[in-house]
Design a protein around this motif. Structure first.
Motif, PDB file in Angstrom:
ATOM      1  N   GLY A  68       2.468 -58.310  25.359  1.00 60.79           N
ATOM      2  CA  GLY A  68       2.804 -58.735  24.007  1.00 60.79           C
ATOM      3  C   GLY A  68       1.830 -59.803  23.536  1.00 60.79           C
ATOM      4  O   GLY A  68       2.224 -60.833  22.989  1.00 60.79           O
ATOM      5  N   HIS A  69       0.568 -59.535  23.772  1.00 62.60           N
ATOM      6  CA  HIS A  69      -0.465 -60.468  23.335  1.00 62.60           C
ATOM      7  C   HIS A  69      -1.829 -59.792  23.390  1.00 62.60           C
ATOM      8  O   HIS A  69      -1.981 -58.702  23.957  1.00 62.60           O
ATOM      9  N   SER A 121       4.208 -47.670  39.398  1.00 58.32           N
ATOM     10  CA  SER A 121       3.631 -47.266  38.109  1.00 58.32           C
ATOM     11  C   SER A 121       4.240 -48.093  36.979  1.00 58.32           C
ATOM     12  O   SER A 121       5.295 -48.710  37.134  1.00 58.32           O
ATOM     13  N   PHE A 122       3.565 -48.087  35.852  1.00 60.64           N
ATOM     14  CA  PHE A 122       4.083 -48.693  34.632  1.00 60.64           C
ATOM     15  C   PHE A 122       3.279 -48.155  33.456  1.00 60.64           C
ATOM     16  O   PHE A 122       2.240 -47.505  33.630  1.00 60.64           O
ATOM     17  N   ARG A 123       3.783 -48.427  32.267  1.00 60.22           N
ATOM     18  CA  ARG A 123       3.117 -47.975  31.040  1.00 60.22           C
ATOM     19  C   ARG A 123       2.436 -49.167  30.373  1.00 60.22           C
ATOM     20  O   ARG A 123       3.008 -50.256  30.304  1.00 60.22           O
ATOM     21  N   MET A 124       1.218 -48.924  29.858  1.00 61.90           N
ATOM     22  CA  MET A 124       0.555 -49.932  29.036  1.00 61.90           C
ATOM     23  C   MET A 124       0.437 -49.381  27.623  1.00 61.90           C
ATOM     24  O   MET A 124      -0.122 -48.303  27.416  1.00 61.90           O
ATOM     25  N   LYS A 125       0.968 -50.116  26.678  1.00 61.37           N
ATOM     26  CA  LYS A 125       0.824 -49.748  25.269  1.00 61.37           C
ATOM     27  C   LYS A 125      -0.352 -50.553  24.723  1.00 61.37           C
ATOM     28  O   LYS A 125      -0.327 -51.783  24.749  1.00 61.37           O
ATOM     29  N   ILE A 126      -1.366 -49.823  24.268  1.00 62.39           N
ATOM     30  CA  ILE A 126      -2.646 -50.410  23.896  1.00 62.39           C
ATOM     31  C   ILE A 126      -2.853 -50.224  22.395  1.00 62.39           C
ATOM     32  O   ILE A 126      -2.629 -49.128  21.869  1.00 62.39           O
ATOM     33  N   ASP A 127      -3.324 -51.275  21.748  1.00 61.59           N
ATOM     34  CA  ASP A 127      -3.456 -51.247  20.286  1.00 61.59           C
ATOM     35  C   ASP A 127      -4.709 -52.037  19.912  1.00 61.59           C
ATOM     36  O   ASP A 127      -4.801 -53.233  20.203  1.00 61.59           O
ATOM     37  N   ILE A 142      -7.660 -56.709  22.004  1.00 61.88           N
ATOM     38  CA  ILE A 142      -6.820 -55.525  22.184  1.00 61.88           C
ATOM     39  C   ILE A 142      -5.395 -56.010  22.489  1.00 61.88           C
ATOM     40  O   ILE A 142      -5.191 -56.770  23.439  1.00 61.88           O
ATOM     41  N   TRP A 143      -4.459 -55.579  21.666  1.00 64.48           N
ATOM     42  CA  TRP A 143      -3.049 -55.941  21.902  1.00 64.48           C
ATOM     43  C   TRP A 143      -2.498 -55.047  23.004  1.00 64.48           C
ATOM     44  O   TRP A 143      -2.743 -53.838  23.003  1.00 64.48           O
ATOM     45  N   ARG A 144      -1.774 -55.629  23.958  1.00 68.16           N
ATOM     46  CA  ARG A 144      -1.191 -54.822  25.042  1.00 68.16           C
ATOM     47  C   ARG A 144       0.248 -55.236  25.314  1.00 68.16           C
ATOM     48  O   ARG A 144       0.574 -56.426  25.220  1.00 68.16           O
ATOM     49  N   GLU A 145       1.041 -54.210  25.588  1.00 70.59           N
ATOM     50  CA  GLU A 145       2.421 -54.428  26.026  1.00 70.59           C
ATOM     51  C   GLU A 145       2.642 -53.553  27.245  1.00 70.59           C
ATOM     52  O   GLU A 145       2.038 -52.483  27.352  1.00 70.59           O
TER      53      GLU A 145
END
Ligand code: TYD
Length: 141
Positions: free
Chosen positions: A57-58, A73-79, A102-105
């Motif tokens: 979230g940053h 495992s995990f998910r990375m949301k990339i923006d 790059i914003w990542r969650e």
């Protein structure tokens, strides 16, 4: 957008590490400036992560990172301010390079997942964008 149909670019891309396979177990290594596109100044890891946790979230002003799922495992949301994409990390030999701005969650952690991050700079809170609108304004410049 899912990992399978996303275009990786100079801002976000997968990094494949060597594997030395052996009946006694696999060995993977990485060297800063060779496999990792910067000098490694810091390493940190997330563990004991509840499966419903959301992290990140940053974005960062200057920092570059490579993120690994050393276990689980995990998910990375990339923006990047224009395009959003999901990348699932699930291999200790495959890291995700994330450039600055790059914003990542991160979420959907599997039980016992360990996330290791290589960073190009020491920790500096002033390098963070923690406000999404502030990040967007910087990313769209
Ligand atoms: P943060 O980067 O927000 O974690 P995440 O993105 O995984 O959710 O960091 C969480 C806290 O830990 C915050 O108070 C800053 C501190 N921290 C350090 O002191 N040094 C570090 O190298 C990192 C990554 C975080």
């Amino acid at each position: 957008m899912s990992q399978s149909n996303s275009q990786f670019d100079e801002n976000v891309r997968l990094v494949d590490l060597p594997v030395i396979s052996d009946p006694r177990g696999d060995l993977t290594f990485m060297e800063g400036g060779r496999h990792i596109p910067f000098d490694i100044q810091r390493v940190y890891y997330l563990y004991n992560v509840p499966v419903d946790a959301e992290r990140g979230g940053h974005a960062h002003r200057e920092l570059e990172q490579v993120v690994f799922a050393l276990s689980g495992s995990f998910r990375m949301k990339i923006d990047d301010g224009k395009t959003k994409r999901d990348v699932w990390l699930r291999s200790p030999k495959k890291g995700l390079y994330i450039r600055n701005l790059i914003w990542r969650e991160m979420d959907k952690f599997s039980q016992g997942a360990v996330c290791m991050v290589l960073a190009s700079q020491p920790y500096d809170e002033a390098d963070y964008y923690r406000d999404y609108e502030e990040f967007l304004a910087a990313a769209r410049k």
